[in-house]
Enzyme design. Structure first.
Site, short mmCIF file in Angstrom:
data_model
loop_
_atom_site.label_atom_id
_atom_site.label_comp_id
_atom_site.label_asym_id
_atom_site.label_seq_id
_atom_site.Cartn_x
_atom_site.Cartn_y
_atom_site.Cartn_z
N GLY A 56 -61.50 -12.17 -12.72
CA GLY A 56 -61.43 -12.16 -14.19
C GLY A 56 -61.53 -10.76 -14.76
O GLY A 56 -61.24 -10.54 -15.94
N LYS A 70 -61.82 -2.38 -11.39
CA LYS A 70 -62.79 -3.37 -11.88
C LYS A 70 -63.05 -3.04 -13.35
O LYS A 70 -63.37 -1.90 -13.68
CB LYS A 70 -64.08 -3.28 -11.06
CG LYS A 70 -65.09 -4.36 -11.40
CD LYS A 70 -66.18 -4.42 -10.34
CE LYS A 70 -67.19 -5.52 -10.66
NZ LYS A 70 -68.16 -5.68 -9.59
N ASP A 100 -68.51 -16.73 -4.26
CA ASP A 100 -67.41 -15.77 -4.45
C ASP A 100 -67.88 -14.33 -4.30
O ASP A 100 -67.06 -13.42 -4.27
CB ASP A 100 -66.77 -15.97 -5.83
CG ASP A 100 -67.76 -15.77 -6.97
OD1 ASP A 100 -68.80 -16.46 -6.97
OD2 ASP A 100 -67.51 -14.92 -7.84
N ASP A 108 -69.73 -6.98 -4.83
CA ASP A 108 -70.00 -7.36 -6.20
C ASP A 108 -71.48 -7.16 -6.58
O ASP A 108 -72.25 -8.11 -6.71
CB ASP A 108 -69.58 -8.81 -6.45
CG ASP A 108 -68.94 -8.95 -7.82
OD1 ASP A 108 -69.14 -8.05 -8.65
OD2 ASP A 108 -68.25 -9.95 -8.06
P1 AMP Z 1 -69.28 -11.91 -10.87
O1 AMP Z 1 -70.64 -12.37 -11.25
O2 AMP Z 1 -68.99 -10.48 -11.23
O3 AMP Z 1 -68.95 -12.23 -9.47
O4 AMP Z 1 -68.28 -12.73 -11.77
C1 AMP Z 1 -68.08 -14.11 -11.63
C2 AMP Z 1 -66.75 -14.50 -12.20
O5 AMP Z 1 -66.68 -14.15 -13.58
C3 AMP Z 1 -65.56 -13.82 -11.53
O6 AMP Z 1 -64.51 -14.75 -11.54
C4 AMP Z 1 -65.31 -12.66 -12.44
O7 AMP Z 1 -63.98 -12.21 -12.34
C5 AMP Z 1 -65.61 -13.25 -13.81
N1 AMP Z 1 -66.05 -12.23 -14.77
C6 AMP Z 1 -67.21 -11.53 -14.75
N2 AMP Z 1 -67.27 -10.68 -15.78
C7 AMP Z 1 -66.14 -10.83 -16.50
C8 AMP Z 1 -65.60 -10.24 -17.69
N3 AMP Z 1 -66.25 -9.30 -18.38
N4 AMP Z 1 -64.41 -10.69 -18.13
C9 AMP Z 1 -63.74 -11.63 -17.46
N5 AMP Z 1 -64.17 -12.23 -16.36
C10 AMP Z 1 -65.36 -11.83 -15.86
MG MG Z 2 -67.74 -11.84 -8.10
#
Ligand code: AMP
Ligand code: MG
Length: 487
Positions: A107, A128, A250, A260
């Site tokens: 995302g 990122k 994930d 991550d």
């Molecule tokens: P993470 O906790 O970074 O692994 O994020 C979990 C999910 O949320 C993943 O699919 C990320 O791509 C999405 N995500 C996290 N932050 C954002 C953001 N600011 N905008 C869009 N998607 C996000």
């Molecule tokens: Mg992630």
């Protein structure tokens, strides 16, 4: 990318292609199209460097000049497409805090492509925070300054500590504000797409575990390989007092690298129940819970592999369960090795890990700083005066422990034992209150604290007396930083 600049046939805002010597050689983008979505990074107003990683750049084949070029800055900020890059967002599902999210995906990350480095290793090069993708689910696709600097510092520290990890090639500012109020909160297995899972298993094995490729049952070979790599990784984390913070499925990589970095931190006081994520109210991802969560995540991986295995469902499940039963002994073995090395024991004897655990138990009871205590054990082992016992409250207990340890340690081959201690017990780790300090200064435009912490952490096992205060646990005035950790 050129096509993306064209609307209604008229070529507008074409993104210039470059001749940057980052040589892309993409394999993931050759997988079936439902594995990803092509996406263009969002252009930004005023890109600027926050940090560049010369060491990693060199591995990727970039000279310091090329790395610092305006051309690369524009590319990393998303304003220009590098030749050979095929920007895509990956599609995936995952379990977050135990609940299944059928459609996660990148995302806020964009895979530009892969580069085979001078060391022969194939690495993904990813942006990122480069703007929304089809998987952003209402998120802005951006990353705020704080988390970016945290990830840079902590991942570089991990690399210097010898722990498998993703790394930051550079951090760039966009010249635009990022708004953050609340943290943002199916893929193939979820869709019963057996063909896709098979393709992915085959890709992952070929890329990360080519030596296991010939094995008869590819899915089981992959499960074994991931289990072993992740077990080794999480055992190393525990040895360093690392709390990942969000071990959602994930965020656990097939390759066995730390991935991550969100609300992660190293323990100061040794407290097995410590969490750092403000949204982890149940303590699911607490320090000592990480091995259990790893097993839980591996079980989800095993479930995803079911459609690929032949036979009756219950036999398949029994086979996978038998595989997962290896986890306990594997983890005990890996963590045992980590613990033995932390107290300088080279040759394996019964009772070794109990000895190490006894020290940890007393650290927990007496609320002793984890990194400091082990570093002082190194000094004690090297023949310096005892600075370890003063950290503890129960003097009799720690002095008794030191005597038992001494009796065991003195029988070890000295040079090897000291080497094990040095590489297991770092002098410096990126402590959370120091990272918060760095972020606070950087927010005011001052990157000098970042630069200093980064340079000290590049040599985490070396005494650097001029930076000794970076070893110190948080004092009273920094206490408030200890529970705060944004994502
Ligand atoms: P993470 O906790 O970074 O692994 O994020 C979990 C999910 O949320 C993943 O699919 C990320 O791509 C999405 N995500 C996290 N932050 C954002 C953001 N600011 N905008 C869009 N998607 C996000
Ligand atoms: Mg992630």
């Amino acid at each position: 990318m050129l096509e993306r600049g064209q609307r209604g046939g008229a070529p507008v805002a074409l993104q210039e292609k470059s001749s940057m010597p980052l040589r892309f050689e993409n394999s993931y983008a050759r997988l079936p199209e439902r594995f990803f979505a092509p996406v263009a990074p969002t252009r930004v107003k005023a890109p600027g460097w926050l940090a560049v990683n010369e060491g990693l750049g060199e591995v990727l084949g970039l000279t310091p000049e090329e790395l610092r070029s305006g051309e690369l800055l524009e590319a990393l900020a998303g304003n220009r497409t590098l030749e050979g890059a095929e920007p895509i967002a990956l599609a995936y599902a995952g379990h977050q805090f135990g609940g299944f999210s059928p459609r996660l995906g990148d995302g806020r990350a964009i895979l530009l492509g892969e580069v085979v480095g001078r060391d022969g290793v194939r690495r993904d090069v990813q942006l990122k925070g480069s703007g929304p993708t089809p998987f952003s689910r209402g998120g802005d696709g951006r990353a705020a300054l704080g988390p970016v600097l945290r990830e840079f510092l902590v991942s570089e520290a991990m690399a210097a500590l010898g722990v498998p990890t993703t790394r930051s090639l550079a951090a760039v500012s966009t010249g635009e504000p990022v708004f953050r109020e609340t943290p943002l909160p199916e893929y193939f297995a979820g869709q019963d797409d057996g063909e896709a899972i098979a393709a992915l298993v085959s890709y992952a094995l070929a890329r990360h575990y080519p030596e296991r490729k010939g094995q008869e049952q590819a899915p089981l070979a992959l499960l074994d390989a991931v289990m072993e790599a992740q077990v080794a990784l999480v055992a190393r984390w525990l040895g360093l007092g690392f709390v990942h913070g969000v071990m959602n499925t994930d965020n656990c990589s097939i390759s066995g690298e730390t991935l991550d970095y969100g609300p992660c931190a190293f323990l100061d006081t040794y407290d097995p129940s410590r969490t750092f994520s403000s949204i982890d109210r149940q303590g699911r991802y607490a320090f000592a819970n990480q091995p259990r969560i790893l097993l839980w995540n591996l079980a989800r991986l095993a479930e995803a592999l079911i459609p690929l295995l032949d036979g009756e469902q219950k036999d398949i499940v029994a086979r996978l369960e038998a595989r997962l039963e290896r986890f306990g002994p594997l983890f005990e073995r890996a963590y045992g090795e980590v613990l033995r090395a932390k107290i300088g024991l080279v040759e394996e004897r019964p009772g070794d890990t109990d000895l190490a655990r006894a020290l940890l138990d007393q650290m927990a009871t007496d609320r002793v700083d984890h990194t400091l205590a082990f570093h002082r054990l190194n000094r004690l082992a090297a023949g310096q005066p005892d600075q370890l016992s003063p950290l503890f409250q129960d003097q009799e207990r720690i002095l008794t422990w030191i005597r038992s340890w001494r009796a065991r340690f003195d029988g070890e081959p000295r040079a090897q034992a000291l080497a094990a201690l040095t590489r297991s017990n770092p002098v410096f780790l990126p402590r959370n209150h120091r990272i918060e300090e760095v972020i606070a200064a950087a927010t005011q435009g001052d990157l000098s604290l970042f630069a200093r912490l980064r340079s000290v952490l590049a040599r985490p096992f070396e005494e650097q007396p001029e930076h000794a205060e970076l070893q110190d646990p948080p004092g009273e005035e920094q206490w408030r930083y200890r529970t705060f950790c944004g994502t």
